[in-house]
Design a protein around this motif. Structure first.
Motif, PDB file in Angstrom:
ATOM      1  N   TYR A  98       8.856 -37.393  58.291  1.00 53.35           N
ATOM      2  CA  TYR A  98       8.824 -36.189  58.959  1.00 53.35           C
ATOM      3  C   TYR A  98       7.544 -35.440  57.948  1.00 53.35           C
ATOM      4  CZ  TYR A  98      13.719 -36.970  60.187  1.00 53.35           C
ATOM      5  OH  TYR A  98      14.898 -37.464  60.498  1.00 53.35           O
ATOM      6  N   VAL A 137      23.951 -39.107  45.798  1.00 53.52           N
ATOM      7  CA  VAL A 137      24.074 -39.003  47.340  1.00 53.52           C
ATOM      8  C   VAL A 137      23.077 -39.508  48.293  1.00 53.52           C
ATOM      9  CG1 VAL A 137      24.082 -36.782  48.857  1.00 53.52           C
ATOM     10  CG2 VAL A 137      25.228 -36.607  46.856  1.00 53.52           C
ATOM     11  N   PRO A 177       8.711 -29.869  59.195  1.00 56.46           N
ATOM     12  CA  PRO A 177       9.500 -29.401  60.468  1.00 56.46           C
ATOM     13  C   PRO A 177       9.490 -27.733  60.535  1.00 56.46           C
ATOM     14  CG  PRO A 177      10.929 -30.712  58.823  1.00 56.46           C
ATOM     15  CD  PRO A 177       9.754 -30.442  58.134  1.00 56.46           C
ATOM     16  N   GLY A 210      24.921 -35.933  58.533  1.00 57.46           N
ATOM     17  CA  GLY A 210      24.283 -34.708  58.339  1.00 57.46           C
ATOM     18  C   GLY A 210      23.701 -34.040  59.591  1.00 57.46           C
ATOM     19  N   SER A 239      25.328 -26.616  55.559  1.00 57.66           N
ATOM     20  CA  SER A 239      25.283 -26.302  56.920  1.00 57.66           C
ATOM     21  C   SER A 239      26.623 -25.884  57.242  1.00 57.66           C
ATOM     22  CB  SER A 239      25.094 -27.509  57.860  1.00 57.66           C
ATOM     23  OG  SER A 239      26.006 -28.526  57.524  1.00 57.66           O
ATOM     24  N   SER A 275      13.257 -40.288  56.746  1.00 54.50           N
ATOM     25  CA  SER A 275      12.283 -40.287  55.527  1.00 54.50           C
ATOM     26  C   SER A 275      11.471 -39.131  55.587  1.00 54.50           C
ATOM     27  CB  SER A 275      11.513 -41.674  55.503  1.00 54.50           C
ATOM     28  OG  SER A 275      10.853 -41.658  54.000  1.00 54.50           O
ATOM     29  N   TYR A 325      28.027 -29.223  53.020  1.00 55.01           N
ATOM     30  CA  TYR A 325      27.495 -28.731  51.977  1.00 55.01           C
ATOM     31  C   TYR A 325      26.185 -27.806  51.978  1.00 55.01           C
ATOM     32  CZ  TYR A 325      24.498 -28.882  47.354  1.00 55.01           C
ATOM     33  OH  TYR A 325      23.908 -28.466  46.407  1.00 55.01           O
ATOM     34  N   ALA A 354      21.970 -37.379  56.459  1.00 52.50           N
ATOM     35  CA  ALA A 354      22.510 -36.401  55.342  1.00 52.50           C
ATOM     36  C   ALA A 354      22.062 -36.870  54.170  1.00 52.50           C
ATOM     37  CB  ALA A 354      24.463 -36.981  55.120  1.00 52.50           C
ATOM     38  N   ASN A 391      29.399 -33.045  55.327  1.00 51.63           N
ATOM     39  CA  ASN A 391      30.408 -32.526  54.424  1.00 51.63           C
ATOM     40  C   ASN A 391      30.158 -30.901  54.340  1.00 51.63           C
ATOM     41  OD1 ASN A 391      28.087 -31.946  52.929  1.00 51.63           O
ATOM     42  ND2 ASN A 391      29.098 -33.294  51.060  1.00 51.63           N
ATOM     43  N   THR A 398      25.161 -31.718  61.188  1.00 56.26           N
ATOM     44  CA  THR A 398      25.349 -30.113  61.322  1.00 56.26           C
ATOM     45  C   THR A 398      24.003 -29.398  60.600  1.00 56.26           C
ATOM     46  OG1 THR A 398      26.759 -30.103  59.721  1.00 56.26           O
ATOM     47  CG2 THR A 398      27.850 -29.865  61.804  1.00 56.26           C
ATOM     48  N   GLY A 399      23.094 -30.173  59.999  1.00 59.72           N
ATOM     49  CA  GLY A 399      21.998 -29.696  59.505  1.00 59.72           C
ATOM     50  C   GLY A 399      21.116 -29.151  60.364  1.00 59.72           C
ATOM     51  N   TYR A 400      19.881 -28.830  59.726  1.00 58.38           N
ATOM     52  CA  TYR A 400      18.771 -28.463  60.381  1.00 58.38           C
ATOM     53  C   TYR A 400      18.285 -29.244  61.582  1.00 58.38           C
ATOM     54  CZ  TYR A 400      13.906 -26.614  61.475  1.00 58.38           C
ATOM     55  OH  TYR A 400      12.875 -26.031  62.148  1.00 58.38           O
ATOM     56  N   ILE A 401      17.747 -30.484  60.910  1.00 56.41           N
ATOM     57  CA  ILE A 401      17.010 -31.427  61.751  1.00 56.41           C
ATOM     58  C   ILE A 401      18.153 -32.104  62.577  1.00 56.41           C
ATOM     59  CG2 ILE A 401      15.417 -33.443  61.978  1.00 56.41           C
ATOM     60  CD1 ILE A 401      14.499 -32.339  59.188  1.00 56.41           C
TER      61      ILE A 401
HETATM   62  P1  NAD Z   1      19.760 -29.814  55.904  1.00 55.72           P
HETATM   63  O1  NAD Z   1      20.330 -29.696  54.550  1.00 55.72           O
HETATM   64  O2  NAD Z   1      19.845 -28.977  56.787  1.00 55.72           O
HETATM   65  O3  NAD Z   1      20.690 -31.115  56.616  1.00 55.72           O
HETATM   66  C1  NAD Z   1      21.247 -32.241  55.751  1.00 55.72           C
HETATM   67  C2  NAD Z   1      22.748 -32.292  55.965  1.00 55.72           C
HETATM   68  O4  NAD Z   1      23.389 -33.199  55.081  1.00 55.72           O
HETATM   69  C3  NAD Z   1      23.367 -30.772  55.815  1.00 55.72           C
HETATM   70  O5  NAD Z   1      24.279 -30.650  56.877  1.00 55.72           O
HETATM   71  C4  NAD Z   1      24.406 -31.077  54.527  1.00 55.72           C
HETATM   72  O6  NAD Z   1      25.502 -30.368  54.537  1.00 55.72           O
HETATM   73  C5  NAD Z   1      24.829 -32.793  54.666  1.00 55.72           C
HETATM   74  N1  NAD Z   1      24.845 -33.315  53.561  1.00 55.72           N
HETATM   75  C6  NAD Z   1      24.567 -33.210  52.395  1.00 55.72           C
HETATM   76  N2  NAD Z   1      24.955 -33.761  51.473  1.00 55.72           N
HETATM   77  C7  NAD Z   1      25.951 -34.622  52.063  1.00 55.72           C
HETATM   78  C8  NAD Z   1      27.121 -35.381  51.798  1.00 55.72           C
HETATM   79  N3  NAD Z   1      27.398 -35.940  50.543  1.00 55.72           N
HETATM   80  N4  NAD Z   1      28.058 -35.905  52.741  1.00 55.72           N
HETATM   81  C9  NAD Z   1      27.915 -35.576  54.055  1.00 55.72           C
HETATM   82  N5  NAD Z   1      26.908 -34.826  54.414  1.00 55.72           N
HETATM   83  C10 NAD Z   1      26.198 -34.344  53.501  1.00 55.72           C
HETATM   84  O7  NAD Z   1      18.440 -30.776  55.770  1.00 55.72           O
HETATM   85  P2  NAD Z   1      17.404 -31.036  57.037  1.00 55.72           P
HETATM   86  O8  NAD Z   1      16.226 -30.251  56.803  1.00 55.72           O
HETATM   87  O9  NAD Z   1      18.149 -31.132  58.209  1.00 55.72           O
HETATM   88  O10 NAD Z   1      17.080 -32.496  56.534  1.00 55.72           O
HETATM   89  C11 NAD Z   1      17.569 -33.675  56.921  1.00 55.72           C
HETATM   90  C12 NAD Z   1      17.111 -34.895  56.477  1.00 55.72           C
HETATM   91  O11 NAD Z   1      15.766 -35.122  56.870  1.00 55.72           O
HETATM   92  C13 NAD Z   1      17.380 -35.147  55.085  1.00 55.72           C
HETATM   93  O12 NAD Z   1      17.565 -36.473  55.008  1.00 55.72           O
HETATM   94  C14 NAD Z   1      16.021 -34.619  54.455  1.00 55.72           C
HETATM   95  O13 NAD Z   1      15.894 -35.184  53.240  1.00 55.72           O
HETATM   96  C15 NAD Z   1      15.147 -35.202  55.507  1.00 55.72           C
HETATM   97  N6  NAD Z   1      13.783 -34.381  55.520  1.00 55.72           N
HETATM   98  C16 NAD Z   1      13.986 -33.211  55.726  1.00 55.72           C
HETATM   99  C17 NAD Z   1      12.498 -32.328  55.637  1.00 55.72           C
HETATM  100  C18 NAD Z   1      12.523 -30.999  55.909  1.00 55.72           C
HETATM  101  O14 NAD Z   1      11.450 -30.359  55.535  1.00 55.72           O
HETATM  102  N7  NAD Z   1      13.496 -30.161  56.398  1.00 55.72           N
HETATM  103  C19 NAD Z   1      11.473 -33.062  55.541  1.00 55.72           C
HETATM  104  C20 NAD Z   1      11.369 -34.516  55.645  1.00 55.72           C
HETATM  105  C21 NAD Z   1      12.675 -35.288  55.375  1.00 55.72           C
END
Ligand code: NAD
Ligand code: WQD
Length: 368
Positions: A197, A105, A200, A12, A41, A129, A39, A87, A37, A14-17
């Motif tokens: 967390y 997932v 964020p 994961g 990002s 978490s 999905y 992810a 993947n 390429t996602g935000y965190i």
């Molecule tokens: P995000 O959606 O930006 O990042 C998640 C990444 O996982 C994305 O890039 C997405 O494309 C990828 N992904 C999703 N399904 C996938 C799969 N089957 N295979 C491969 N990649 C996959 O979310 P985020 O805000 O960066 O969160 C990151 C993590 O932190 C997550 O586990 C989320 O549950 C957790 N979290 C987020 C927050 C928040 O408020 N943003 C708070 C607490 C916990």
């Protein structure tokens, strides 16, 4: 913080965190292998990470539920010694509509990852978490701000995937440590960091890297930013009848740079202390109401932002503020950036990149 050695696998990433953590890892000297993947990002974030750090992570477009994919990655990169697992699917509302997909997932992906780590002798995992595992902590006297000892009790399928994964990691790490002990193998102790967390917030101060969800945002600050750039007419405030100073709900907003840094100190801690599994809250310890957030963001934008108070959102709780003392003491980690920094950085990102990563960054923001 120690200087990073070896490679870290970031799911994961390429996602935000994940993307901000990858940046912090590269800046600290680690090599990084990302699987995502895409999905939720954009692969463009890799270019932005390189623009800022001068270093490029290795990226694979793969799914975390794909066992063969993990074998390929661990075989091709035998220097991976740590994993940071982001992810996941993360939309609370959607998780009540398609819960099986969330369990498949989030929980299934983690099981695939742990099994692959076992096959390839990788022992350290840092897991994303969420404060959402606590559910409504106000049901316990003296549990606000929330310490890690607060009993968990998530109130929706998304939150339950997180508490289940915490249990899966805990059980697996404990079993593996016992097995290693029985076999007299030292140096093969599994360790897990469960990072809970809080909320964020913010973007990179350069203005070229930030949160860019693929669909409609559902978090407060990205929605406020859309009001500010005219993509939305107003913000709907979900309830002003909570038992807070102004009637709106309280959250602990933590700057994304501080949150990202938390992963590096957790890796250090696992390596240096071999603690088995340990949970840490990553929050500031300071709660802000929705009205305070509107005020803080309006101040950086320089004008009032329109809002309308509507009914409470189902499942919302009064107060999710962290007691971050355990992370402060054990990880020697403390949030350093202010709420004002988070708002200013978010505004710089949004106002300069209204299309997120779908547009080129403005030339004036690029370093000469
Ligand atoms: P995000 O959606 O930006 O990042 C998640 C990444 O996982 C994305 O890039 C997405 O494309 C990828 N992904 C999703 N399904 C996938 C799969 N089957 N295979 C491969 N990649 C996959 O979310 P985020 O805000 O960066 O969160 C990151 C993590 O932190 C997550 O586990 C989320 O549950 C957790 N979290 C987020 C927050 C928040 O408020 N943003 C708070 C607490 C916990
Ligand atoms: C913050 C505050 C809303 C939108 C969620 C997940 C949690 C975690 C972080 C992943 C609340 C209010 C919001 C709006 C509003 N994610 N609000 N109008 O609900 O604290 O946490 O994201 O783990 O699991 O539940 O964050 O940003 O949605 O809301 O009034 O349009 O803003 O009621 O008080 P939340 P949020």
């Amino acid at each position: 913080m120690t200087v990073g050695t070896g490679s870290v696998l970031v799911t994961g990433g390429t996602g935000y965190i994940g993307s901000f953590t990858v940046l912090a890892l590269l800046e600290a000297g680690y090599k990084v292998v990302i699987i995502d993947n895409l999905y939720n990002s954009s692969v463009e974030v890799i270019n932005r990470i390189e623009l800022i750090s001068g270093k490029r992570p290795i990226f694979y477009e793969l799914d975390v539920t794909d066992d063969a994919a993990f074998d390929k990655i661990f075989s091709e990169h035998p220097d991976i010694t740590n994993v940071i697992h982001f992810a996941a699917l993360k939309a609370v509302g959607e998780s009540t509509e398609i819960p099986l997909e969330y369990y498949r997932v989030n929980v299934g992906g983690t099981i695939s990852l742990l099994r692959a780590m076992s096959r390839h002798n990788v022992y350290n995992i840092v897991f994303s978490s969420s404060a959402t595992v606590y559910g409504d902590a106000t049901r316990f006297p003296n549990m606000i701000p929330i310490p890690e000892e607060c009993p968990i009790g998530p109130t929706n399928p998304y939150g339950r995937t997180k508490s289940m994964i915490e249990a899966v990691i805990t059980d697996h790490v404990e079993a593996q440590r016992k097995n290693a002990q029985k076999a007299g193998k030292s140096g093969e102790e599994w360790n897990g960091a469960l990072l809970r967390y809080f909320n964020p917030a913010g973007s990179h101060p350069s203005g070229i890297m930030g949160e860019d969800p693929q669909g409609v945002p559902f978090n407060l600050l990205p929605l406020l930013a859309q009001v500010a750039i005219g993509k939305r007419e107003k913000l709907f405030v979900f309830g002003d009848d909570y038992a807070s100073k102004d009637g709106t709900a309280i959250r602990d907003y933590i700057h994304i740079l501080d949150l990202a840094r938390g992963h590096l100190v957790a890796l250090d801690y696992l390596r240096e202390h071999q603690p088995g599994v340990r949970a840490w809250n990553l929050g500031t310890g300071r709660g802000s109401t929705v009205f305070e957030m509107i005020k803080a963001f309006s101040a950086v934008v320089g004008r009032d932002l329109a809002y309308e108070v509507v009914d409470r959102r189902a499942g919302d709780v009064l107060d999710l503020t962290a007691n971050p003392r355990r992370a402060n003491h054990e990880l020697k980690w403390k949030a350093e950036h202010t709420l004002e920094d988070a708002c200013a950085d978010l505004w710089r990102w949004t106002s300069n990149n209204p299309q997120g990563y779908r547009q080129s960054p403005p030339q004036e923001l690029l370093a000469p």
